[in-house]
Design a protein around this motif. Structure first.
Motif, PDB file in Angstrom:
ATOM      1  N   GLY A  92       0.743  -1.388   0.003  1.00  0.00           N
ATOM      2  CA  GLY A  92      -0.181   0.100  -0.161  1.00  0.00           C
ATOM      3  C   GLY A  92       0.757   1.113  -0.048  1.00  0.00           C
ATOM      4  N   SER A  93       0.196   2.084  -0.147  1.00  0.00           N
ATOM      5  CA  SER A  93       1.022   3.606  -0.149  1.00  0.00           C
ATOM      6  C   SER A  93       1.577   3.840   1.305  1.00  0.00           C
ATOM      7  N   SER A  94       0.771   3.358   2.112  1.00  0.00           N
ATOM      8  CA  SER A  94       0.833   3.729   3.513  1.00  0.00           C
ATOM      9  C   SER A  94       2.139   2.841   3.852  1.00  0.00           C
ATOM     10  N   GLY A  95       2.560   1.603   3.261  1.00  0.00           N
ATOM     11  CA  GLY A  95       3.701   0.936   3.781  1.00  0.00           C
ATOM     12  C   GLY A  95       4.830   1.919   2.990  1.00  0.00           C
ATOM     13  N   SER A 117      -5.208  16.149   7.969  1.00  0.00           N
ATOM     14  CA  SER A 117      -4.747  15.576   7.000  1.00  0.00           C
ATOM     15  C   SER A 117      -4.796  14.074   7.108  1.00  0.00           C
ATOM     16  N   PHE A 118      -4.185  13.087   6.367  1.00  0.00           N
ATOM     17  CA  PHE A 118      -4.238  11.721   6.623  1.00  0.00           C
ATOM     18  C   PHE A 118      -3.608  11.427   8.042  1.00  0.00           C
ATOM     19  N   GLU A 119      -4.657  10.448   8.718  1.00  0.00           N
ATOM     20  CA  GLU A 119      -4.413  10.209  10.021  1.00  0.00           C
ATOM     21  C   GLU A 119      -3.311   9.454  10.404  1.00  0.00           C
ATOM     22  N   ASN A 164      -6.171  16.460  -0.699  1.00  0.00           N
ATOM     23  CA  ASN A 164      -6.077  16.308   0.771  1.00  0.00           C
ATOM     24  C   ASN A 164      -7.102  15.355   1.252  1.00  0.00           C
ATOM     25  N   ASN A 165      -6.681  14.491   2.388  1.00  0.00           N
ATOM     26  CA  ASN A 165      -7.770  13.669   2.732  1.00  0.00           C
ATOM     27  C   ASN A 165      -7.526  14.182   4.377  1.00  0.00           C
ATOM     28  N   PRO A 166      -8.955  14.982   4.935  1.00  0.00           N
ATOM     29  CA  PRO A 166     -10.420  14.413   4.606  1.00  0.00           C
ATOM     30  C   PRO A 166     -11.141  15.656   3.674  1.00  0.00           C
ATOM     31  N   ILE A 191       4.840  13.758  -1.855  1.00  0.00           N
ATOM     32  CA  ILE A 191       3.594  14.141  -2.368  1.00  0.00           C
ATOM     33  C   ILE A 191       2.892  12.803  -2.453  1.00  0.00           C
ATOM     34  N   ASP A 192       1.755  12.958  -1.387  1.00  0.00           N
ATOM     35  CA  ASP A 192       1.077  11.830  -1.349  1.00  0.00           C
ATOM     36  C   ASP A 192      -0.019  11.789  -2.297  1.00  0.00           C
ATOM     37  N   GLU A 193      -0.213  10.884  -3.417  1.00  0.00           N
ATOM     38  CA  GLU A 193      -1.161  11.146  -4.405  1.00  0.00           C
ATOM     39  C   GLU A 193      -2.061  10.038  -4.424  1.00  0.00           C
ATOM     40  N   ALA A 194      -2.439   9.667  -3.238  1.00  0.00           N
ATOM     41  CA  ALA A 194      -3.498   8.458  -3.225  1.00  0.00           C
ATOM     42  C   ALA A 194      -4.704   8.662  -3.993  1.00  0.00           C
ATOM     43  N   TYR A 195      -5.370   9.930  -4.129  1.00  0.00           N
ATOM     44  CA  TYR A 195      -6.561  10.245  -4.878  1.00  0.00           C
ATOM     45  C   TYR A 195      -6.286  10.850  -6.252  1.00  0.00           C
ATOM     46  N   ARG A 196      -5.019  10.742  -6.743  1.00  0.00           N
ATOM     47  CA  ARG A 196      -4.541  11.671  -7.826  1.00  0.00           C
ATOM     48  C   ARG A 196      -5.645  11.371  -9.143  1.00  0.00           C
ATOM     49  N   ARG A 221       1.835   6.827  -4.655  1.00  0.00           N
ATOM     50  CA  ARG A 221       0.557   6.708  -5.425  1.00  0.00           C
ATOM     51  C   ARG A 221       0.053   5.260  -5.170  1.00  0.00           C
ATOM     52  N   THR A 222      -0.979   4.982  -5.275  1.00  0.00           N
ATOM     53  CA  THR A 222      -1.521   3.535  -4.891  1.00  0.00           C
ATOM     54  C   THR A 222      -2.795   2.934  -5.960  1.00  0.00           C
ATOM     55  N   PHE A 223      -2.743   1.671  -5.926  1.00  0.00           N
ATOM     56  CA  PHE A 223      -4.128   1.046  -6.776  1.00  0.00           C
ATOM     57  C   PHE A 223      -4.976   0.749  -5.804  1.00  0.00           C
ATOM     58  N   SER A 224      -4.955   1.303  -4.642  1.00  0.00           N
ATOM     59  CA  SER A 224      -6.338   1.059  -3.510  1.00  0.00           C
ATOM     60  C   SER A 224      -7.476   1.822  -4.093  1.00  0.00           C
ATOM     61  N   LYS A 225      -7.382   3.006  -4.701  1.00  0.00           N
ATOM     62  CA  LYS A 225      -8.718   3.821  -4.663  1.00  0.00           C
ATOM     63  C   LYS A 225      -9.225   3.633  -6.452  1.00  0.00           C
ATOM     64  N   ALA A 226      -8.662   4.422  -7.064  1.00  0.00           N
ATOM     65  CA  ALA A 226      -9.116   4.452  -8.380  1.00  0.00           C
ATOM     66  C   ALA A 226      -9.251   2.945  -9.040  1.00  0.00           C
ATOM     67  N   LEU A 232      -5.583  -5.435  -1.465  1.00  0.00           N
ATOM     68  CA  LEU A 232      -4.432  -6.229  -1.910  1.00  0.00           C
ATOM     69  C   LEU A 232      -3.121  -5.518  -1.263  1.00  0.00           C
ATOM     70  N   ARG A 233      -3.190  -4.330  -0.923  1.00  0.00           N
ATOM     71  CA  ARG A 233      -2.148  -3.379  -0.593  1.00  0.00           C
ATOM     72  C   ARG A 233      -1.033  -3.247  -1.552  1.00  0.00           C
ATOM     73  N   SER A 234      -1.281  -2.533  -2.508  1.00  0.00           N
ATOM     74  CA  SER A 234      -0.547  -2.272  -3.606  1.00  0.00           C
ATOM     75  C   SER A 234      -0.242  -0.823  -4.041  1.00  0.00           C
TER      76      SER A 234
HETATM   77  C1  LIG Z   1      -4.145  10.566   1.777  1.00  0.00           C
HETATM   78  C2  LIG Z   1      -3.756   9.008   1.820  1.00  0.00           C
HETATM   79  N1  LIG Z   1      -2.949   8.557   1.453  1.00  0.00           N
HETATM   80  C3  LIG Z   1      -2.328   7.222   1.651  1.00  0.00           C
HETATM   81  C4  LIG Z   1      -3.567   6.388   1.849  1.00  0.00           C
HETATM   82  C5  LIG Z   1      -3.134   4.930   1.659  1.00  0.00           C
HETATM   83  O1  LIG Z   1      -3.535   4.154   0.919  1.00  0.00           O
HETATM   84  P1  LIG Z   1      -3.144   2.775   0.717  1.00  0.00           P
HETATM   85  O2  LIG Z   1      -2.121   2.319   1.644  1.00  0.00           O
HETATM   86  O3  LIG Z   1      -4.212   1.861   0.514  1.00  0.00           O
HETATM   87  O4  LIG Z   1      -2.276   2.871  -0.650  1.00  0.00           O
HETATM   88  C6  LIG Z   1      -4.856   6.745   1.990  1.00  0.00           C
HETATM   89  C7  LIG Z   1      -5.868   6.049   2.288  1.00  0.00           C
HETATM   90  O5  LIG Z   1      -6.975   6.140   2.660  1.00  0.00           O
HETATM   91  C8  LIG Z   1      -4.951   8.482   1.954  1.00  0.00           C
HETATM   92  O6  LIG Z   1      -6.218   8.698   2.331  1.00  0.00           O
END
Ligand SMILES: Cc1ncc(COP(=O)(O)O)c(C=O)c1O
Length: 359
Positions: A92-95, A117-119, A164-166, A191-196, A221-226, A232-234
């Motif tokens: 995941g991009s969290s990883g 921002s992201f917790e 930004n999240n949220p 630059i955290d582009e999870a929602y790019r 970046r991540t495959f989690s969202k779009a 799968l944590r990718s």
């Molecule tokens: C801003 C932001 N970054 C990263 C993530 C993590 O995504 P993932 O670990 O699934 O790639 C999230 C998930 O909610 C997010 O909101």
């Protein structure tokens, strides 16, 4: 009482709070059929070709995956047009974010991020005993002058989630360029582009607009969202090869597992189908914003797959009222409600629940 000598940083750590599960809310309120719009997930399964590729790979899980995920790195490198040495992967991009903290942050170092921002940023800051500097949002957007002013000799990382999240608010790469020009180049700017993929491309692309000039920019970046692969944590990252080399040292071996690797490869191959789903979600986002507007509800203009409604002190009662109607959102007490854009039916449901909570 604690068993063993737990690290002080861990004792003081509040656990990461994922969005409530629908089943938890069903139990809490003795209801059935709840829907979860609390974790910014994609409402739909991955596209059928991706599901088929993952299913075909299941029987191979007796083997460890390729730890380097070489095929995935090559595919990403071709896909976005960067040298393969600049590509890395994460659980995941969290990883990857965790790897960045592991790589750069010693106890007592400073980490700066806009807030809210992201917790997970405070979680990792605490875990690595860093001093976290939360720079308040102004009108729900980043105050990059204040971010620059907060930088000191001890600053190792700046983390900017865009959108930004949220709040769903983006920052333009031109604005980030101004920040980069005003801080030392040994501060890593993530630059955290999870929602790019949900964002208007005119805000820019850090890989194209920033990385050729700034070696200290890391893009996650991540495959989690779009792409709908949250489970799968990718995740993947783009950075200078020297940074990639360091990040790769600290990744837990095999944590980008076989199925994640197959899923990422298939997702890239079938990108167009996933983007059709993204287009539907964006239409739904517009529909929901218009419906909120029509009801007189203010929402923050969003570039992500969620909408933030600044409900202030009324946030928790509204969230609970919606939960009783089987709609699980993400409340930020005292600030507002973050609601993930779901399928059209789910969106109709949350809108009705939200509006009924207002009466
Ligand atoms: C801003 C932001 N970054 C990263 C993530 C993590 O995504 P993932 O670990 O699934 O790639 C999230 C998930 O909610 C997010 O909101």
């Amino acid at each position: 009482m604690t068993i063993g000598r737990v690290r002080t940083a861990v004792l003081s750590l509040a656990s990461y709070r994922p969005g409530k599960a629908a089943s938890q809310v069903e139990d809490e309120h003795d209801i059935v059929g709840a829907i979860k719009l609390a974790s910014n997930e994609n409402p739909w399964s991955p596209v059928p070709e991706v599901v088929a590729a993952i299913s075909d790979a299941v029987s191979g899980v007796n083997r460890y995956a390729d730890n380097n995920a070489s095929d995935v790195r090559s595919a990403i490198s071709e896909w976005i047009g960067v040298d393969v040495a600049r590509v890395t992967v994460g659980c995941g991009s969290s990883g990857l974010l965790q790897q960045l903290f592991m790589t750069y942050v010693d106890p007592g170092d400073e980490v700066i991020f806009p807030w809210p921002s992201f917790e997970i940023y405070p979680v990792f800051s605490t875990l690595f005993a860093a001093h976290q500097i939360r720079v308040p949002l102004v009108d729900y957007a980043f105050d990059l002058d204040a971010v620059a002013a907060a930088v000191s000799e001890k600053t190792k990382l700046i983390v900017l989630a865009t959108p930004n999240n949220p709040t769903g608010t983006p920052v333009s790469m031109r604005a980030v360029e101004g920040l980069l020009d005003s801080i030392p180049d040994d501060v890593i700017v993530v630059i955290d582009e999870a929602y790019r993929e949900f964002s208007d491309p005119t805000f820019g692309d850090p890989v194209v607009d920033l990385q050729p000039r700034y070696d200290n920019v890391v893009v996650t970046r991540t495959f989690s969202k779009a792409f709908g692969l949250a489970g799968l944590r990718s995740g993947y990252g783009i950075a200078h090869p020297e940074i990639v080399e360091q990040l790769d040292k600290v990744r837990l071996a095999f944590s980008v597992n076989n199925l994640a690797q197959v899923g990422m490869l298939a997702a890239i191959e079938h990108e167009a189908a996933a983007m059709a789903n993204v287009a539907t979600l964006l239409n739904e986002r517009t529909r929901m914003v218009e419906a909120l507007d029509a009801s007189g509800t203010v929402s923050v203009p969003s570039q992500a797959n969620f909408i933030f409604i600044p409900t202030g002190d009324r946030t928790e009662p509204i969230a609970i009222a919606m939960e009783k109607l089987g709609v699980v959102t993400r409340p930020f007490p005292g600030f507002g409600l973050r609601i993930t854009i779901g399928s059209p039916e789910e969106n109709d449901r949350w809108l009705a629940a939200f509006l009924s909570s207002q009466t």
